[in-house]
Design an enzyme around this catalytic site. Structure first.
Site, PDB file in Angstrom:
ATOM      1  N   ARG A  15       0.834  -1.203   0.000  1.00 26.04           N
ATOM      2  CA  ARG A  15       0.000   0.000   0.000  1.00 26.04           C
ATOM      3  C   ARG A  15       0.867   1.251   0.000  1.00 26.04           C
ATOM      4  NH1 ARG A  15      -3.653  -1.374   5.175  1.00 26.04           N
ATOM      5  NH2 ARG A  15      -1.634  -2.246   5.802  1.00 26.04           N
ATOM      6  N   LYS A  75       1.578   2.225   7.324  1.00 31.87           N
ATOM      7  CA  LYS A  75       1.970   1.450   8.515  1.00 31.87           C
ATOM      8  C   LYS A  75       2.893   2.262   9.407  1.00 31.87           C
ATOM      9  CE  LYS A  75       0.945  -2.142   9.415  1.00 31.87           C
ATOM     10  NZ  LYS A  75      -0.244  -2.541  10.228  1.00 31.87           N
ATOM     11  N   TYR A  94      -1.099   4.743  10.620  1.00 31.70           N
ATOM     12  CA  TYR A  94      -1.494   3.776  11.649  1.00 31.70           C
ATOM     13  C   TYR A  94      -0.292   3.541  12.558  1.00 31.70           C
ATOM     14  CZ  TYR A  94      -5.659   2.475   8.920  1.00 31.70           C
ATOM     15  OH  TYR A  94      -6.855   2.495   8.250  1.00 31.70           O
ATOM     16  N   HIS A  96      -0.852   1.927  16.225  1.00 31.97           N
ATOM     17  CA  HIS A  96      -1.139   0.804  17.134  1.00 31.97           C
ATOM     18  C   HIS A  96      -0.073   0.714  18.230  1.00 31.97           C
ATOM     19  CE1 HIS A  96      -4.386  -0.577  14.529  1.00 31.97           C
ATOM     20  NE2 HIS A  96      -3.578  -0.478  13.505  1.00 31.97           N
ATOM     21  N   GLU A 118      -5.910   5.157  13.762  1.00 31.95           N
ATOM     22  CA  GLU A 118      -6.836   4.246  14.442  1.00 31.95           C
ATOM     23  C   GLU A 118      -7.516   4.851  15.660  1.00 31.95           C
ATOM     24  OE1 GLU A 118      -2.836   3.434  16.379  1.00 31.95           O
ATOM     25  OE2 GLU A 118      -3.544   3.812  14.337  1.00 31.95           O
ATOM     26  N   ASP A 270      -2.886  -6.493  15.284  1.00 38.90           N
ATOM     27  CA  ASP A 270      -2.268  -5.165  15.388  1.00 38.90           C
ATOM     28  C   ASP A 270      -2.338  -4.607  16.803  1.00 38.90           C
ATOM     29  OD1 ASP A 270      -1.128  -4.500  12.965  1.00 38.90           O
ATOM     30  OD2 ASP A 270      -3.004  -3.860  12.075  1.00 38.90           O
TER      31      ASP A 270
END
Length: 366
Positions: A15, A75, A94, A96, A118, A270
């Site tokens: 991605r 990511k 993101y 996490h 998130e 995740d």
């Protein structure tokens, strides 16, 4: 603002942080956009597509970080990227954090502005930037689960939809959130028998209203989980606690109660996973087996369908990226309460309580 789009370097992550259409909108708003060469290739977007949208192509990831005020990614940064991050630089991606103390400490050390997709939360309490990837992951969980139920990959040898004269497979879905609903929808579409568990009766009533009769709901508790895992072929972990570590709903001892070849797909990986034996895997090496139970816990499932995922992600992140670029992070977060909830770490200070709680910290640990 100068916005940078680096190439993702996590294993098998194809991605990219923004489509050419997203770049076009930023440039139209008088921002400068640097895109690392071939950053979008895995998603089907090429250097010339970004150049036509107004981006400037840079050769290396180091150049993108060094020359940008805001980095837009997919990511979380991995170890090779930590030292590239500058003090006061906005990272919009993101993260996490609750599942990685090392990453959290690294971002504290770099004194960046970490805004996590998130934890951006709207007025209804939903997570608009997590939703599209949860939709992709929930649907993919059934595709992958169906594949790993096949005997050549040590599954039970069950066809989820069954055939005339043979009962369909059974799917147990933990959590009736976005992941759970999408997984149940896909499994039901294949003809499997689906049981979906949650502790929220409002969600269970919704599932009952919208799903076909072969999707049944039960209240989530340990007794019910222990009973159901004995008879279900595929178990989907779709539990989410906003910004916090996922609870272990399936413990190590429960694996022995499952039939050999049962498959677990833990989409909550995740956030640490909702299965005690979950550990992150990659698309390159996606499964491992414990007590004859197949575990699939790829930490970036939507990365396997990068075109769909990148398009879906940019659809929802772009309005927030534009606000950050137009107003600066402080004014944008002050003006937009949803975006403000995305703030996790600000110049060395953790500002999201669930992260501190996840590691049992009393205060920020540098």
């Amino acid at each position: 603002m100068i916005v940078g789009i680096p190439k993702e370097i996590k294993n098998n992550e194809s991605r990219v942080g923004m489509t050419p259409a997203g770049v076009f909108e930023l440039v139209k708003n008088n921002h400068k956009v640097y895109v690392q060469s071939d950053a979008g290739e895995g998603s089907g977007f090429f250097n010339q597509d970004y150049q036509q949208a107004g981006a400037i192509i840079l050769d290396t990831i180091g150049q993108v970080y060094a020359m940008s005020e805001m980095i837009v990614k997919v990511k979380e940064p991995i170890e090779e990227e930590y030292d590239l991050i500058q003090k006061g630089q906005i990272l919009f991606t993101y993260f996490h954090f609750a599942s990685s103390e090392a990453l959290t400490k690294a971002m504290i050390r770099q004194k960046a502005i970490c805004i996590a997709y998130e934890t951006v939360e709207d007025e209804e309490g939903t997570l608009p930037l997590l939703t599209p990837m949860s939709e992709v992951a929930g649907r993919m969980a059934i595709q992958q689960g169906a594949k790993y139920l096949e005997k050549p990959v040590k599954g039970r040898g069950v066809l989820l939809g069954g055939v005339p004269g043979v009962a369909p497979g059974k799917v147990l879905v933990l959590g009736a959130g976005v992941v759970g609903i999408q997984a149940a929808k896909m499994a039901a579409g294949l003809g499997a028998h689906v049981t979906i568990l949650d502790i929220n009766m409002k969600r269970l009533r919704y599932v009952n209203d919208v799903m076909p009769p072969h999707v049944v709901t039960e209240f989530s508790n340990e007794f019910n989980i222990r009973r159901l895992i004995k008879t279900h072929d595929l178990i989907i972990g779709g539990v989410l606690l906003k910004g916090a570590k996922a609870p272990n709903l399936i413990t190590r001892d429960m694996l022995k109660e499952m039939r050999p070849g049962t498959v677990i797909v833990d989409v909550a990986v995740d956030q640490g996973g909702c299965v005690e034996t979950t550990k992150p895997t990659t698309h390159e090496d996606p499964i491992y087996i414990i007590d004859d139970v197949v575990h699939y816990s790829v930490a970036n499932m939507p990365g396997a369908v990068p075109y769909t995922s990148t398009m879906a992600l940019t659809n929802v992140t772009l309005p927030y990226a534009l606000k950050l670029a137009n107003l600066g992070w402080e004014a944008a977060c002050a003006k937009d309460t949803s975006l403000n909830k995305g703030l996790n770490i600000v110049e060395g200070k953790v500002v999201y309580q669930e992260i501190i709680e996840a590691f049992g910290w009393e205060e920020v640990v540098a």
